[in-house]
Write a protein that holds these residues in place. Structure first.
Motif, short mmCIF file in Angstrom:
data_model
loop_
_atom_site.label_atom_id
_atom_site.label_comp_id
_atom_site.label_asym_id
_atom_site.label_seq_id
_atom_site.Cartn_x
_atom_site.Cartn_y
_atom_site.Cartn_z
N LYS A 173 -5.81 4.16 2.23
CA LYS A 173 -5.37 3.64 3.52
C LYS A 173 -6.52 3.93 4.48
O LYS A 173 -6.77 5.07 4.84
CB LYS A 173 -4.09 4.32 3.99
CG LYS A 173 -3.56 3.72 5.29
CD LYS A 173 -2.28 4.38 5.74
CE LYS A 173 -1.10 3.79 5.00
NZ LYS A 173 0.19 4.07 5.67
N ASN B 185 -5.50 -7.42 0.59
CA ASN B 185 -5.40 -6.17 1.33
C ASN B 185 -3.94 -5.73 1.24
O ASN B 185 -3.06 -6.36 1.83
CB ASN B 185 -5.82 -6.35 2.78
CG ASN B 185 -7.30 -6.61 2.92
OD1 ASN B 185 -8.09 -6.20 2.09
ND2 ASN B 185 -7.67 -7.29 3.98
N SER B 186 -3.69 -4.66 0.52
CA SER B 186 -2.30 -4.24 0.29
C SER B 186 -1.63 -3.70 1.55
O SER B 186 -0.40 -3.63 1.60
CB SER B 186 -2.23 -3.21 -0.84
OG SER B 186 -2.98 -2.05 -0.53
N CYS B 187 -2.41 -3.35 2.57
CA CYS B 187 -1.80 -2.86 3.82
C CYS B 187 -1.17 -4.00 4.62
O CYS B 187 -0.35 -3.74 5.50
CB CYS B 187 -2.82 -2.11 4.67
SG CYS B 187 -4.07 -3.16 5.46
N ASP C 294 -5.50 0.36 8.02
CA ASP C 294 -4.10 -0.07 8.03
C ASP C 294 -3.90 -1.34 8.87
O ASP C 294 -2.81 -1.60 9.35
CB ASP C 294 -3.19 1.05 8.52
CG ASP C 294 -1.80 1.00 7.89
OD1 ASP C 294 -1.66 0.40 6.81
OD2 ASP C 294 -0.86 1.58 8.47
N THR D 191 -4.27 -1.75 -9.63
CA THR D 191 -4.95 -0.84 -8.73
C THR D 191 -6.17 -0.28 -9.45
O THR D 191 -6.37 -0.53 -10.64
CB THR D 191 -4.03 0.32 -8.32
OG1 THR D 191 -3.78 1.15 -9.46
CG2 THR D 191 -2.71 -0.18 -7.74
N THR E 89 -5.79 3.79 -4.38
CA THR E 89 -5.86 2.79 -3.32
C THR E 89 -5.79 3.52 -1.99
O THR E 89 -4.86 4.27 -1.75
CB THR E 89 -4.71 1.77 -3.45
OG1 THR E 89 -4.75 1.21 -4.77
CG2 THR E 89 -4.83 0.66 -2.43
N CYS F 178 -8.00 -0.76 0.96
CA CYS F 178 -6.72 -0.89 0.26
C CYS F 178 -6.67 -2.08 -0.70
O CYS F 178 -5.60 -2.42 -1.20
CB CYS F 178 -5.59 -1.04 1.29
SG CYS F 178 -5.68 -2.59 2.20
N LEU G 120 0.83 -1.21 0.00
CA LEU G 120 0.00 0.00 0.00
C LEU G 120 0.86 1.26 0.00
O LEU G 120 0.65 2.17 -0.81
CB LEU G 120 -0.93 0.00 1.21
CG LEU G 120 -1.74 1.27 1.46
CD1 LEU G 120 -2.66 1.56 0.29
CD2 LEU G 120 -2.53 1.15 2.74
N ASP G 121 1.84 1.32 0.88
CA ASP G 121 2.70 2.50 0.94
C ASP G 121 3.57 2.64 -0.31
O ASP G 121 3.83 3.76 -0.76
CB ASP G 121 3.55 2.49 2.21
CG ASP G 121 2.73 2.79 3.46
OD1 ASP G 121 1.66 3.43 3.34
OD2 ASP G 121 3.16 2.39 4.56
N ARG H 121 1.15 4.15 -2.93
CA ARG H 121 0.73 5.53 -2.64
C ARG H 121 1.92 6.49 -2.55
O ARG H 121 1.91 7.55 -3.18
CB ARG H 121 -0.07 5.58 -1.34
CG ARG H 121 -1.45 4.95 -1.46
CD ARG H 121 -2.24 5.09 -0.16
NE ARG H 121 -2.41 6.48 0.21
CZ ARG H 121 -3.33 7.30 -0.30
NH1 ARG H 121 -4.16 6.88 -1.22
NH2 ARG H 121 -3.41 8.55 0.12
#
Length: 168
Positions: A37, A57-59, A40, A73, A35, A47, A23-24, A27
């Protein structure tokens, strides 16, 4: 750590701290802010992205784990000129209010429809030997990992049903 991830069809080489979440990386390092947040902690689904066609869940996933993977995405789902059937259905069915959860909802729905096409059962599936019927309870069960704080669930379910019929 050097990681190469294909994001929305484009190979992207990244030098990342090994603790960077997917996720980070999306972004903060690639500027793909579609996407969201949310929590988290993997509890809200905001996400959600597709990795090699599977929703995650990309987080909760480290970017380094996806070296060589294909990530899609919301920015890679459709274009303003040619919306994906789910994007069109979300507009037609008014399936969002604030829109914060919408990118995750749409990516999750794409992954969910792929699971249904492969006849993956869910907790709601009554007959494991029959073709999965995309009923409202089936959609609700499969989308239960994506929360909408505005409570647009009836419209989200209607949009998914509508898009699935168009895509069939």
């Amino acid at each position: 750590m050097r990681t190469t991830i294909t994001v929305n069809g484009e190979a992207r080489a990244l030098d990342l701290d090994p603790r960077t979440t997917l996720l980070d990386a999306l972004r903060e390092h690639l500027g793909l802010t579609g996407t969201k947040k949310g929590c988290d902690h993997g509890q809200c689904g905001a996400c959600t992205v597709l990795v090699n066609g599977t929703r995650i869940n990309s987080c909760l996933s480290l970017a380094a784990m996806h070296d060589g993977d294909q990530v899609t995405t919301i920015e890679g789902v459709g274009t303003p000129e040619q919306l994906h059937p789910l994007q069109k259905a979300f507009l037609t069915e008014d399936a969002f209010q604030c829109g914060y959860c919408t990118p995750g909802q749409i990516c999750s729905a794409i992954g969910m429809l792929a699971e249904v096409a492969e006849n993956w059962p869910s907790q709601e599936t009554a007959d494991l030997n029959a073709k999965v019927a995309l009923t409202q309870p089936e959609i609700r069960e499969r989308m239960s990992g994506n929360i909408c704080r505005c409570s647009a669930y009836p419209q989200i379910v209607a949009a998914i049903q509508s898009a699935s019929e168009e895509m069939a």
